[in-house]
Design an enzyme around this catalytic site. Sequence first.
Site, PDB file in Angstrom:
ATOM      1  N   TYR A 168       0.899  -0.618  -0.062  1.00 34.89           N
ATOM      2  CA  TYR A 168      -0.050   0.077  -0.207  1.00 34.89           C
ATOM      3  C   TYR A 168       1.015   1.222  -0.104  1.00 34.89           C
ATOM      4  O   TYR A 168       0.228   2.339  -0.348  1.00 34.89           O
ATOM      5  CB  TYR A 168      -1.088   0.356   1.518  1.00 34.89           C
ATOM      6  CG  TYR A 168      -1.896  -0.765   1.110  1.00 34.89           C
ATOM      7  CD1 TYR A 168      -1.676  -1.530   0.922  1.00 34.89           C
ATOM      8  CD2 TYR A 168      -3.502  -0.299   1.120  1.00 34.89           C
ATOM      9  CE1 TYR A 168      -3.313  -2.666   0.337  1.00 34.89           C
ATOM     10  CE2 TYR A 168      -4.353  -1.290   1.072  1.00 34.89           C
ATOM     11  CZ  TYR A 168      -4.309  -2.214   0.868  1.00 34.89           C
ATOM     12  OH  TYR A 168      -5.772  -2.895   0.642  1.00 34.89           O
ATOM     13  N   LYS A 172       3.928 -15.887   3.333  1.00 30.84           N
ATOM     14  CA  LYS A 172       4.141 -16.186   1.947  1.00 30.84           C
ATOM     15  C   LYS A 172       5.375 -16.355   1.799  1.00 30.84           C
ATOM     16  O   LYS A 172       6.614 -16.384   0.975  1.00 30.84           O
ATOM     17  CB  LYS A 172       3.395 -16.036   0.643  1.00 30.84           C
ATOM     18  CG  LYS A 172       4.003 -16.378  -0.995  1.00 30.84           C
ATOM     19  CD  LYS A 172       2.714 -17.898  -0.587  1.00 30.84           C
ATOM     20  CE  LYS A 172       2.762 -18.170  -2.265  1.00 30.84           C
ATOM     21  NZ  LYS A 172       2.049 -19.393  -1.813  1.00 30.84           N
ATOM     22  N   ASP A 215      -2.067 -18.467   1.138  1.00 31.37           N
ATOM     23  CA  ASP A 215      -2.965 -19.554   0.070  1.00 31.37           C
ATOM     24  C   ASP A 215      -3.686 -20.820   0.651  1.00 31.37           C
ATOM     25  O   ASP A 215      -4.881 -20.522   1.506  1.00 31.37           O
ATOM     26  CB  ASP A 215      -2.064 -20.126  -1.041  1.00 31.37           C
ATOM     27  CG  ASP A 215      -1.549 -21.119  -0.567  1.00 31.37           C
ATOM     28  OD1 ASP A 215      -0.459 -20.681   0.380  1.00 31.37           O
ATOM     29  OD2 ASP A 215      -0.649 -21.358  -1.620  1.00 31.37           O
ATOM     30  N   ASP A 261      -5.920  -7.561   3.776  1.00 28.25           N
ATOM     31  CA  ASP A 261      -6.730  -6.495   3.362  1.00 28.25           C
ATOM     32  C   ASP A 261      -7.966  -7.406   3.029  1.00 28.25           C
ATOM     33  O   ASP A 261      -9.227  -8.015   2.470  1.00 28.25           O
ATOM     34  CB  ASP A 261      -7.114  -6.038   2.628  1.00 28.25           C
ATOM     35  CG  ASP A 261      -7.823  -4.802   1.309  1.00 28.25           C
ATOM     36  OD1 ASP A 261      -8.631  -4.668   1.948  1.00 28.25           O
ATOM     37  OD2 ASP A 261      -7.544  -5.056   0.683  1.00 28.25           O
ATOM     38  N   ASP A 277     -12.323  -9.397   4.576  1.00 30.91           N
ATOM     39  CA  ASP A 277     -13.269  -9.552   3.461  1.00 30.91           C
ATOM     40  C   ASP A 277     -13.582 -11.473   3.310  1.00 30.91           C
ATOM     41  O   ASP A 277     -14.905 -11.295   3.552  1.00 30.91           O
ATOM     42  CB  ASP A 277     -12.989  -9.195   2.070  1.00 30.91           C
ATOM     43  CG  ASP A 277     -13.601  -7.579   1.527  1.00 30.91           C
ATOM     44  OD1 ASP A 277     -12.559  -6.969   3.032  1.00 30.91           O
ATOM     45  OD2 ASP A 277     -13.657  -7.625   1.097  1.00 30.91           O
TER      46      ASP A 277
HETATM   47  C1  IPM Z   1     -10.437  -1.360   3.656  1.00 27.38           C
HETATM   48  C2  IPM Z   1     -10.615  -1.384   2.386  1.00 27.38           C
HETATM   49  C3  IPM Z   1      -9.477  -0.141   2.237  1.00 27.38           C
HETATM   50  C4  IPM Z   1      -7.732  -0.905   2.042  1.00 27.38           C
HETATM   51  C5  IPM Z   1      -9.402   0.698   0.950  1.00 27.38           C
HETATM   52  C6  IPM Z   1     -10.560   1.538   0.263  1.00 27.38           C
HETATM   53  C7  IPM Z   1      -8.656   1.641   0.418  1.00 27.38           C
HETATM   54  O1  IPM Z   1     -11.267  -2.060   0.924  1.00 27.38           O
HETATM   55  O2  IPM Z   1     -10.618  -0.517   4.864  1.00 27.38           O
HETATM   56  O3  IPM Z   1     -10.177  -2.740   3.756  1.00 27.38           O
HETATM   57  O4  IPM Z   1      -7.565  -1.619   1.045  1.00 27.38           O
HETATM   58  O5  IPM Z   1      -7.221  -1.100   3.042  1.00 27.38           O
HETATM   59 MN    MN Z   2     -10.858  -4.156   2.298  1.00 28.29          MN
END
Ligand code: IPM
Ligand code: MN
Length: 360
Positions: free
Chosen positions: A141, A189, A221, A245, A249
């Site tokens: 990032y 990894k 993975d 990240d 999710d």
């Molecule tokens: C999160 C989001 C952010 C990230 C984006 C919107 C930049 O996906 O907070 O997980 O990747 O950190």
């Molecule tokens: Mn995210």
Amino acid sequence: MNARIVVMPGDGIGPEVTTAAVRVLQAVGTAFGHTFEFTHALIGGAAIRASQPALPAETLAAAKGSDAILLGAVGHPDFDHLPPDQRPEAALLAIRRGVGAYANLRPARAWTGLEAAGALKPEVLRGTDLVVVRELLSGLYYGRPRGIAPDRSSALNTMAYSREEIARIAHVAFKLARSRRRRLLSVDKANVLDVSRLWREVVTEIGRDYPDVTLTHEYVDAAAMKLLLTPASFDVIVTENTFGDILSDEAGAVCGSLGLLPSASLGYGAGLFEPVHGSAPDLAGRDVANPIGAILSGAMLLSDGLGLKAEGAAIVSAVEHAIATGARTADLADADHPAISTTAFTDRVLASLPSFSSHP
Ligand code: IPM
Ligand code: MN
């Protein structure tokens, strides 16, 4: 307690879910006799629409001068054409860095009543209660050099970590594991990436300070697969920025909806509290978004940001109660539980707050 909380609603569903969280924080503050002073600040596309940079200087100053920050979400397709450093997402990365928030805690758990809401069989999900500790200020990032070649024939990002960056996030994760079930999984990894080899080495070294915590390592993975096969086997997961990240999710989908997940970003300054879900522009302005991620971010703001553990726990209980008594936003609704609006769901959480007879 008197606390100054800066609210940054941002884009898409951000304003709706932060409104929900502020209503709950206000109610808990009143009940426990605290004064929470809320001020609002622009960030992301909302700032750009007001003819300001995505992270206005006064927003950063307000954040730095606050006790805690509650953020909704940033990002909107209207701004996809902007240069990368002017996009709403750049403001999020800048505010995280601006307040030194390097440790991003993303808890994910199974909820009573939502056993069948996720992608998994209820018996696989049962007992899931994990936290992803995502390193938030380094890796791909922020790494330099980066960029697309002027002739667009190639592009470059850099995954870089210093020993110190790995050590400080490892300490956060070990301490958290110590307060939970004392199991820490470090995800990397290391079979391919040099950064991961150093990551594994440093996490292992730090682990000697925490002999009571069982440390294991897994390639990302395999960890992604195990999260689907045996989610209840995880306690604390520590990992670098991009892996965290992605895995968070996935953890959201495992538990029923990304809308359920809160986060706390802690470090050197005021903590930053934001739901894990994004701005979801397609849902915006319709009073349909799930406010749980934002409301629980408010709970983490109290517990982890201001040290108000009982107050944070009261919010979590109220959310538990609202879910257990059938309240569902559209993302979680089914034949037996019709969808109610963001506002109506928040009303249910407010009505579920424990009564505070001892706190007039
Ligand atoms: C999160 C989001 C952010 C990230 C984006 C919107 C930049 O996906 O907070 O997980 O990747 O950190
Ligand atoms: Mn995210």
